[in-house]
Design an enzyme around this catalytic site. Structure first.
Site, PDB file in Angstrom:
ATOM      1  N   GLY A  93      -8.690   1.111  -1.912  1.00 16.07           N
ATOM      2  CA  GLY A  93      -9.647   2.339  -2.080  1.00 16.07           C
ATOM      3  C   GLY A  93      -9.349   3.055  -3.294  1.00 16.07           C
ATOM      4  CG  ASP A  94      -5.462   4.319  -4.000  1.00 15.69           C
ATOM      5  OD1 ASP A  94      -5.872   5.345  -3.213  1.00 15.69           O
ATOM      6  OD2 ASP A  94      -4.333   3.635  -3.645  1.00 15.69           O
TER       7      ASP A  94
END
Length: 302
Positions: A250-251
């Protein structure tokens, strides 16, 4: 300039265990120790993609020293506040039949440390990008997200927020440039279950109505959805590949989106594709996405 904030950085010990057995001695088949924390992951991936950033946050103890060393070795500029008490946490990530995480606590952060962070943020100016992500440790004021956005309001800084529940919802009034909930986090806000891309769109638009300029919703293997401030709705399934480690995916999507947005002169289509492929590239590897990994997925999905 791009800035990232990681309130509770870590050393992530990521191991693969072919068949994890609780209560028994387990042997790892692969391992890596890397600096972690959501904002740190974003800075590392941005550097891998060829974009400079400055990593902010709090570090303490010998683990903090190692986090800073690893980032500097990777060429990431660091401007952390050094905390006197405690140590930066160690997180254990076990990839086996299921992914298992054991996360440490982190250091004691004093009010003077928070003010030191605010002093650094006061240097941001119009055109800068600030990425704030992750949970808030108990040692920090729980409204720190809101305090940061309020402090920078009207300064022309584009702020990206990747957080959950109240941390996310309470900053919408400050019109963040981008928010990135996943489908489960988005569903939690509205008390619904969202499993298909088409189901996400009306709820993402509701968050726009509450203040978010752009809403990027990650959905693991289902792909992602972007509802843009220009009225666009872009969605796609994920690139095909074998998921090895979803930590940091996600990052990586956030980093890829920002990189694609800058490289595409504000193109949401380019930002979305870059974000989706960068998140997937990290998921398909034990380490975080590289430029070559991302370009290969972009070419395959063209």
């Amino acid at each position: 300039m791009i800035y990232t904030v990681t309130f509770n950085p870590s050393l992530d010990y990521i191991v693969k265990v072919d068949d994890l057995a609780l209560g028994a001695v387990n042997r790892v088949s692969s391992e890596v120790i890397m600096a972690g924390g959501k904002g740190i992951n974003v800075s590392i991936v941005l550097k891998n993609l060829g974009h400079e950033s400055r990593a902010l946050g709090f570090l303490a103890g010998f683990t903090g020293d190692e986090i800073a060393r690893q980032l500097e070795e990777r060429g990431v500029a660091c401007d952390f506040i050094r905390v006197k008490e405690g140590m930066s946490r160690i997180n254990v990530k076990i990839a086996s039949q299921q992914e298992t995480e054991v996360n440490g606590m982190g250091p004691d952060i004093e009010s003077s440390d928070v003010e030191a962070l605010f002093d650094r943020l006061d240097a941001l100016a119009a055109g800068d990008i600030l990425i704030i992500s992750g949970s808030v440790p108990a040692a920090l004021p729980q409204d720190i997200y809101e305090r940061i956005l309020a402090r920078l309001e009207g300064r022309g800084v584009d702020i990206v927020v990747d957080a959950t529940r109240d941390l996310l919802h309470n900053v919408l009034a400050y019109r963040p440039f981008l928010i990135k909930p996943n489908n489960h986090e988005l569903g939690d806000i509205f008390g619904v279950e969202l499993s298909r891309r088409e189901e996400v769109v009306p709820y993402a638009k509701m968050l726009q109505e509450r203040g978010a300029r752009n809403v990027l919703v990650s959905m693991a293997g289902e792909g992602a959805v972007l509802v843009g401030e220009d009225g666009s709705v872009i969605m796609s399934e994920s690139p095909r590949g074998q998921v090895v480690n979803s930590v940091g995916a996600g990052d990586s999507m956030v980093a890829g989106f920002v990189a694609g947005y800058l490289e595409g002169d504000g193109s949401f289509e380019r930002a979305f594709r870059m974000g989706l492929c960068t998140g997937s590239a990290s998921a398909f590897s034990l380490e975080l996405a590289t430029r070559d990994d991302v370009e290969a997925l972009l070419a395959a999905s063209a």
